[in-house]
Design an enzyme around this catalytic site. Structure first.
Site, mmCIF file in Angstrom:
data_model
loop_
_atom_site.group_PDB
_atom_site.id
_atom_site.type_symbol
_atom_site.label_atom_id
_atom_site.label_comp_id
_atom_site.label_asym_id
_atom_site.label_seq_id
_atom_site.Cartn_x
_atom_site.Cartn_y
_atom_site.Cartn_z
ATOM 1 N N HIS A 81 -78.778 28.831 -6.956
ATOM 2 C CA HIS A 81 -78.415 27.827 -5.957
ATOM 3 C C HIS A 81 -76.955 27.439 -6.118
ATOM 4 O O HIS A 81 -76.482 27.261 -7.237
ATOM 5 C CB HIS A 81 -79.249 26.549 -6.136
ATOM 6 C CG HIS A 81 -80.657 26.681 -5.660
ATOM 7 N ND1 HIS A 81 -81.647 27.261 -6.404
ATOM 8 C CD2 HIS A 81 -81.244 26.304 -4.498
ATOM 9 C CE1 HIS A 81 -82.787 27.233 -5.730
ATOM 10 N NE2 HIS A 81 -82.572 26.656 -4.569
ATOM 11 N N LYS A 136 -83.203 35.573 -5.450
ATOM 12 C CA LYS A 136 -83.067 34.645 -4.320
ATOM 13 C C LYS A 136 -81.775 33.846 -4.437
ATOM 14 O O LYS A 136 -81.445 33.339 -5.512
ATOM 15 C CB LYS A 136 -84.268 33.688 -4.340
ATOM 16 C CG LYS A 136 -84.138 32.479 -3.434
ATOM 17 C CD LYS A 136 -85.486 31.945 -3.045
ATOM 18 C CE LYS A 136 -86.289 31.382 -4.181
ATOM 19 N NZ LYS A 136 -85.889 30.012 -4.538
HETATM 20 O O1 LIG Z 1 -85.193 27.936 -4.159
HETATM 21 C C1 LIG Z 1 -85.745 27.360 -3.245
HETATM 22 C C2 LIG Z 1 -85.189 27.359 -1.904
HETATM 23 C C3 LIG Z 1 -84.931 25.943 -1.453
HETATM 24 O O2 LIG Z 1 -83.940 25.377 -2.267
HETATM 25 C C4 LIG Z 1 -84.388 25.971 -0.022
HETATM 26 O O3 LIG Z 1 -83.176 25.989 0.114
HETATM 27 O O4 LIG Z 1 -85.186 25.998 0.916
HETATM 28 C C5 LIG Z 1 -86.222 25.144 -1.553
HETATM 29 C C6 LIG Z 1 -86.761 25.151 -2.975
HETATM 30 O O5 LIG Z 1 -87.966 24.439 -3.039
HETATM 31 C C7 LIG Z 1 -86.968 26.561 -3.446
HETATM 32 O O6 LIG Z 1 -87.330 26.556 -4.803
#
Ligand SMILES: O=C1C[C@@](O)(C(=O)O)C[C@@H](O)[C@@H]1O
Length: 221
Positions: A120, A147
């Site tokens: 993230h 991801k």
């Molecule tokens: O990693 C992700 C993606 C996310 O951060 C999103 O951007 O929708 C939502 C989170 O709950 C999930 O773990």
């Protein structure tokens, strides 16, 4: 619910459960997968709640600096992953936590669960080269799906995420947050992003769709 080994999801819509009401909405929600955010729930959920979801489940326990709600010792966080592992189909671990949680990845592999490794960026968009390095490290450490969620304020940011998907060496997910978040999510899901998140009870991240609305839009897109 007996958990069989899952094959890799393709353009799946994931409803996030981060409130207790989310557990009530999940069984009837028209989505492919659900994610249980143990770190955002008011308390660790009873196993029956997870069993009641009746959908493939991803288990996520993030630390505060990963956008999570828990300031727990790493051992406690690892214990939560181990405790819930039999009840889920996949675990989601932030790339920076892989070394602290390598025992969780090993246990997930032994029990046939999918391993999602996430990255993230809540401030901006990393370079394509950086994302490629992160992907390589994650795959070397056992990721089945890599991801990326990062801030999309302009077309170039969306292009970086599309490029990440296009060049990925295995299953990958990508999604934008912020200004172009929703638009990017539709495009990236259509372009093959494996897991695509939306909310069930209330928004959790700027740029998410309501999960069922997202699933319906994708069917038309
Ligand atoms: O990693 C992700 C993606 C996310 O951060 C999103 O951007 O929708 C939502 C989170 O709950 C999930 O773990």
């Amino acid at each position: 619910m007996r958990r069989k080994k899952r094959s890799l999801p393709q353009s799946a819509v994931v409803g996030t459960i981060h409130t207790l009401r989310g557990f009530k909405l999940a069984p009837k929600a028209d989505v492919d997968w659900c994610e249980v955010r143990v770190d955002l729930l008011p308390r660790p959920p009873e196993p029956e709640l997870l069993n009641g979801v009746k959908k493939p489940l991803i288990l996520t326990v993030r630390r505060g600096d990963e956008g999570g709600g828990l300031a727990l010792a790493e051992e406690v966080r690892a214990e939560l992953y181990h405790e819930y592992l039999p009840l889920v189909d996949a675990v989601d671990i932030e790339a920076r936590s892989l070394s602290a949680l390598e025992g969780v990845v090993a246990a997930a592999k032994i029990s046939g669960k999918l391993v999602v490794v996430s990255f993230h960026d809540f401030e901006g968009m990393p370079s394509s080269r950086r994302l490629r390095r992160i992907e390589k490290g994650a795959r070397d450490d056992g990721a089945d799906i890599v991801k990326v969620a990062a801030v999309t304020t302009g077309p170039r940011d969306v292009a970086v995420l599309l490029d990440f998907l296009d060049g990925a060496e295995g299953a990958a997910s990508a999604m934008g947050m912020g200004e172009l978040g929703r638009a990017s999510r539709l495009l990236l899901a259509k372009a093959g992003s494996a897991l695509n998140y939306g909310w069930l009870d209330k928004p959790q991240v700027p740029g998410q769709w309501q999960a069922e609305e997202f699933a319906a839009l994708l069917r038309q897109a």
